[in-house]
Enzyme design. Sequence first.
Site, PDB file in Angstrom:
ATOM      1  N   CYS A  85      -5.310  11.663  -2.713  1.00  0.00           N
ATOM      2  CA  CYS A  85      -5.984  10.404  -3.069  1.00  0.00           C
ATOM      3  C   CYS A  85      -6.986  10.007  -1.980  1.00  0.00           C
ATOM      4  O   CYS A  85      -8.010  10.663  -1.850  1.00  0.00           O
ATOM      5  CB  CYS A  85      -4.960   9.324  -3.360  1.00  0.00           C
ATOM      6  SG  CYS A  85      -5.629   8.021  -4.391  1.00  0.00           S
ATOM      7  N   HIS A 184      -0.642  11.490  -6.333  1.00  0.00           N
ATOM      8  CA  HIS A 184       0.338  11.312  -5.247  1.00  0.00           C
ATOM      9  C   HIS A 184       1.627  12.083  -5.533  1.00  0.00           C
ATOM     10  O   HIS A 184       2.591  11.487  -6.022  1.00  0.00           O
ATOM     11  CB  HIS A 184       0.705   9.826  -5.137  1.00  0.00           C
ATOM     12  CG  HIS A 184      -0.386   8.951  -4.638  1.00  0.00           C
ATOM     13  ND1 HIS A 184      -0.480   8.546  -3.337  1.00  0.00           N
ATOM     14  CD2 HIS A 184      -1.434   8.387  -5.276  1.00  0.00           C
ATOM     15  CE1 HIS A 184      -1.533   7.773  -3.176  1.00  0.00           C
ATOM     16  NE2 HIS A 184      -2.127   7.664  -4.349  1.00  0.00           N
ATOM     17  N   GLU A 186       3.838  12.917  -3.555  1.00  0.00           N
ATOM     18  CA  GLU A 186       4.944  12.423  -2.714  1.00  0.00           C
ATOM     19  C   GLU A 186       5.740  11.327  -3.409  1.00  0.00           C
ATOM     20  O   GLU A 186       6.836  10.991  -2.968  1.00  0.00           O
ATOM     21  CB  GLU A 186       4.408  11.954  -1.348  1.00  0.00           C
ATOM     22  CG  GLU A 186       3.680  10.609  -1.325  1.00  0.00           C
ATOM     23  CD  GLU A 186       2.268  10.645  -1.913  1.00  0.00           C
ATOM     24  OE1 GLU A 186       1.842  11.704  -2.422  1.00  0.00           O
ATOM     25  OE2 GLU A 186       1.611   9.583  -1.875  1.00  0.00           O
TER      26      GLU A 186
HETATM   27  N1  GLN Z   1      -9.107   3.830  -3.890  1.00  0.00           N
HETATM   28  C1  GLN Z   1      -8.669   4.269  -2.605  1.00  0.00           C
HETATM   29  C2  GLN Z   1      -9.832   4.659  -1.707  1.00  0.00           C
HETATM   30  O1  GLN Z   1     -10.945   4.676  -2.102  1.00  0.00           O
HETATM   31  C3  GLN Z   1      -7.710   5.431  -2.717  1.00  0.00           C
HETATM   32  C4  GLN Z   1      -6.434   4.982  -3.355  1.00  0.00           C
HETATM   33  C5  GLN Z   1      -5.229   5.742  -2.928  1.00  0.00           C
HETATM   34  O2  GLN Z   1      -5.242   6.508  -1.958  1.00  0.00           O
HETATM   35  N2  GLN Z   1      -4.135   5.499  -3.599  1.00  0.00           N
HETATM   36  O3  GLN Z   1      -9.629   4.940  -0.563  1.00  0.00           O
END
Ligand code: GLN
Length: 221
Positions: A85, A184, A186
């Site tokens: 992410c 994610h 995890e």
């Molecule tokens: N939207 C977040 C970002 O731009 C990422 C979201 C996340 O890691 N769950 O950093």
Amino acid sequence: MSSDPARPVIGVLALQGDVREHLAALREQGAEAVTVRRPEELAAVDGLVLPGGESTTMVKLAARFGLLEPLRAAVRGGLPAYGSCAGMILLADRILDAPPDQETVGGLDVTVRRNAFGRQVDSFESDIAFEGLPGERLHAVFIRAPWVEESGEGVDVLGRVVGGPADGRIVAVRQGNLVATSFHPELTGDRRVHAMFADIVRHHLAEQAGAETGNEKEMPS
Ligand code: GLN
């Protein structure tokens, strides 16, 4: 010096985000999992996880902790790294829908769009098709997630959304020792992504050990 491939030391960048869950998932893979906040800690790991969180904050904290350049150098030098992410955003060479001054660590030849699934879609779950993982489709949890808008020639697309409005969108990639997922792993009990990354780290360690032995042989006695 490098660790025993049977028990690699894998760091989790611990500036912000869901660090504990990654540490636990890595330990389940037989790795020694440690937090990384300082350049000395980064220098001591065989692989690094960049967790989810808020990429804008994480990159600012990395710069403040004097970690941004060491991270770039480590990735350039071949350190295996896995970004989830916000971690995917950090590993991307190019980002969209980001503040104009948002820096990245880079290394992955991809263009990543932040919050790509729409601002109103805070989080959702979906089964995705994932190349090279044994077993069933992977159940993925997305939280204000990015996707990979474009990927370079050297990048393997590992995972795509199946069905729904985002059908076919790229959500997992690999380029050499770098892996990134929009989701994610995890947060679910499915450890296949962490297992794959631990394998990459072990493989890299074994290769380094082989190279060291090879060099020794070539050295004049
Ligand atoms: N939207 C977040 C970002 O731009 C990422 C979201 C996340 O890691 N769950 O950093």
